[in-house]
Write an enzyme that holds these catalytic residues in place. Structure first.
Site, PDB file in Angstrom:
ATOM      1  N   ASP A 299       4.706  -1.509  -3.538  1.00 42.69           N
ATOM      2  CA  ASP A 299       4.989  -0.067  -3.568  1.00 42.69           C
ATOM      3  C   ASP A 299       4.414   0.522  -2.286  1.00 42.69           C
ATOM      4  O   ASP A 299       4.330  -0.175  -1.279  1.00 42.69           O
ATOM      5  CB  ASP A 299       4.395   0.562  -4.840  1.00 42.69           C
ATOM      6  CG  ASP A 299       5.196   1.765  -5.346  1.00 42.69           C
ATOM      7  OD1 ASP A 299       5.431   2.680  -4.535  1.00 42.69           O
ATOM      8  OD2 ASP A 299       5.570   1.797  -6.528  1.00 42.69           O
ATOM      9  N   HIS A 333       7.033   0.356  -0.159  1.00 45.37           N
ATOM     10  CA  HIS A 333       7.988   1.467  -0.236  1.00 45.37           C
ATOM     11  C   HIS A 333       7.789   2.427   0.923  1.00 45.37           C
ATOM     12  O   HIS A 333       8.720   3.081   1.367  1.00 45.37           O
ATOM     13  CB  HIS A 333       7.849   2.209  -1.564  1.00 45.37           C
ATOM     14  CG  HIS A 333       8.461   1.468  -2.717  1.00 45.37           C
ATOM     15  ND1 HIS A 333       8.449   1.945  -3.997  1.00 45.37           N
ATOM     16  CD2 HIS A 333       9.095   0.274  -2.771  1.00 45.37           C
ATOM     17  CE1 HIS A 333       9.065   1.083  -4.797  1.00 45.37           C
ATOM     18  NE2 HIS A 333       9.448   0.064  -4.082  1.00 45.37           N
TER      19      HIS A 333
END
Length: 555
Positions: A299, A333
């Site tokens: 992430d 991300h």
């Protein structure tokens, strides 16, 4: 000659002796705001080994009590260094106390238990909300002068906690995961490690906090309440220097409401498919150095937060006075991220000399209505990026939690600005005074997207001395005071720029480079005072004005 060789040897020794970026270069040099020197840790000379307290390596015997006894005994002596020597050390949660340096030697491997019974439910903050989660594998609360050092590896056994989406693994991997046990979602696209996890997932309407069941029922969904691996709450003088932190149940490193923090020489790893597998989430912290680290996570990699919605505004603690230098990010991300839980605000943050290799977004700014909070005085320079599949610089003020790279069956939420104008209240987020310099990106999808809110425009965003080689170029929506100075936008598709309901936009020194003639589309009844390069405006065929905008609104 001998003297010269001696000098050369000394210089080489300095270069390769493991001295840090801060030691070789002044990490406080050229910072754009007043930054107090971060108070550093200092420990008593006491040194003990986990083996002195019954610790047994091999990976089969839990050493939870050995760690507890060692830390308690060392604490009574005034603190010092607890050595974990080479070997595999299985354990339950470790709670650090003031003046303790947990030193994980090279070759040492701390692996945390997969037994959920070892992790009791506690009151904590997660994703910016006050909630209940399982105790973290490593934690400290209101401690002073603590450290985790050494070149060993610390593993959170996150694979025992996480659900896995079918779309994120290969077919053979998926078959092996399903064979391992657990159960599937109704649509067969998500694997859950247990019935408890599945029930927790189905009891949550908002991310990872079960809100459809009572507090008393949380014990029935305990497996779903994944902890962050390293939870440091309300601590002062914190040093993480050297180890590899990997395979966390949720976020990897989470300093919360801490001061005087140094994170350096770390390797932070998670499988790319690990949902919520962030690298470091710095939340409501003050006076921080993050440098010489490598991130490869599932992430966001380096993320600035300060609480979510009402809980964050009530806390009212911004993340401030942060220097982030000389880090490398692979998968994530976002490389450097602010938000989306930023309700307490963020200010005085310097980011420089970082490299992002294949992160979903490079420099990522995200929030949504209801957050509130002010993000300001952010300075970012000397960033190199390659193979970014979405934006190299992306602002999204109506973020809804979707991954920037859409997954199987995922809708493209939050990527179209709603037309409705909302009132400005304490719940309205503000992003302003953010400066970029010497940003270089190649082989990426989109250079810059600046999406503000109709009721609260992005304000005073400056990008200078930068070049982008991307598929698409520039989009500006609901922004005021955007300047691109000496910026080269080399793109292969679409228009040079699209500007919608924005004002005081200066693109006069931008160099658009494309196989087709650059087109700047200026749209929206609220758009005004837009400066574009002479070579663009001089050719009527290469300049497009939206029908809602009068020509005198464009200079």
């Amino acid at each position: 000659m001998k003297k010269s060789l001696t000098i050369i040897g000394l210089v080489a020794a300095m270069m390769f002796s493991g001295q840090t970026y801060a030691q070789n270069l002044d990490i406080y040099k050229n910072i754009e705001f007043k930054m107090p020197q971060v108070a550093e840790t200092s420990f008593a000379a006491n040194t003990v080994s986990i083996t002195q307290y019954g610790g047994i390596s091999g990976g089969n015997v839990k050493n939870t009590e050995a760690f507890k006894k060692a830390i308690e005994d060392l604490s009574k002596k005034g603190g010092g260094k607890l050595i974990v020597p080479r070997g595999m050390w299985l354990t339950g949660p470790i709670e650090l106390k003031s003046n303790i340096n947990l030193h994980v030697e090279e070759g040492a491997f701390i692996i945390f238990s997969k037994d959920k019974a070892d992790y009791p439910l506690i009151d904590i903050s997660f994703e910016g909300l006050n909630t209940i989660r399982c105790q973290s594998p490593i934690s400290a609360k209101n401690a002073t002068n603590i450290a985790i050092t050494g070149k060993g590896v610390i593993d959170g056994s996150g694979d025992a906690w996480r659900a896995i989406k079918k779309s994120k693994v290969s077919e053979s991997e998926w078959k092996n995961i399903v064979k391992s046990g657990g159960l599937l979602s109704a649509d067969g696209k998500t694997w859950f490690p247990s019935e408890s996890y599945k029930k927790g997932f189905e009891s949550s309407s908002s991310f990872n906090v079960p809100d459809k069941i009572s507090k008393e029922e949380l014990t029935t969904v305990k497996d779903f309440l994944r902890p962050v691996m390293v939870s440091l709450v309300g601590c002062d003088k914190v040093l993480l220097d050297g180890p590899t932190f990997q395979n966390s149940p949720a976020w990897n490193l989470h300093p919360l409401m801490c001061t005087n923090i140094i994170l350096r020489n770390l390797t932070v790893r998670n499988p790319w498919f690990s949902q919520n597998g962030d690298g470091v989430d710095l939340e409501s912290c003050k006076n921080v150095l993050i440098y010489d680290n490598t991130f490869d996570v599932g992430d966001d990699a380096i993320c600035i937060k300060s609480g979510k919605d009402g809980d964050g505004r009530k806390r009212g603690m911004p993340t401030e006075n942060v220097i982030i230098k000389n880090n490398v990010v692979y998968h994530g991300h976002g490389g450097f991220v602010i938000g989306s839980e930023m309700s307490g605000g963020a200010r005085n943050i310097h980011v420089s000399d970082c490299t992002f290799i294949g992160t979903d977004i490079g420099l990522r700014f995200k929030t949504t209505r209801g957050r509130g909070g002010i993000v300001e005085n952010i300075y970012i320079k000397n960033i190199d990026m390659i193979n970014i599949p979405t934006q190299t610089i992306g602002f999204n003020m109506f973020y809804e939690g979707a991954s920037p790279v859409l997954e199987d069956g995922q809708k493209q939420e939050g990527n179209k600005a709603p037309e409705k104008v909302y009132p400005v209240t304490e719940e309205t987020p503000v992003f302003r005074n953010i400066f970029f310099k010497n940003i270089n990106a190649v082989n990426s999808d989109e250079a810059i997207t600046l999406f503000g809110l109709a009721e609260m425009n992005l304000k005073n965003i400056v990008i200078e001395d930068s070049q982008f080689d991307t598929r698409k170029a520039l989009t500006i929506v609901d922004a005021d005071g955007i300047q691109l100075k000496n910026v080269k936008l080399k793109y292969s598709e679409g228009t040079g720029a699209t500007i919608y309901n924005s004002k005081n936009i200066n693109l006069s020194t931008v160099k658009f480079e494309s196989a087709n003639k650059p087109v700047v589309k200026v749209l929206g009844s609220k758009t005004g005072s837009v400066l574009v390069p002479k070579e663009v405006t001089s050719d009527k065929n290469s300049f497009s004005i939206g029908k809602e905008v009068a020509k005198n609104a464009v200079k």
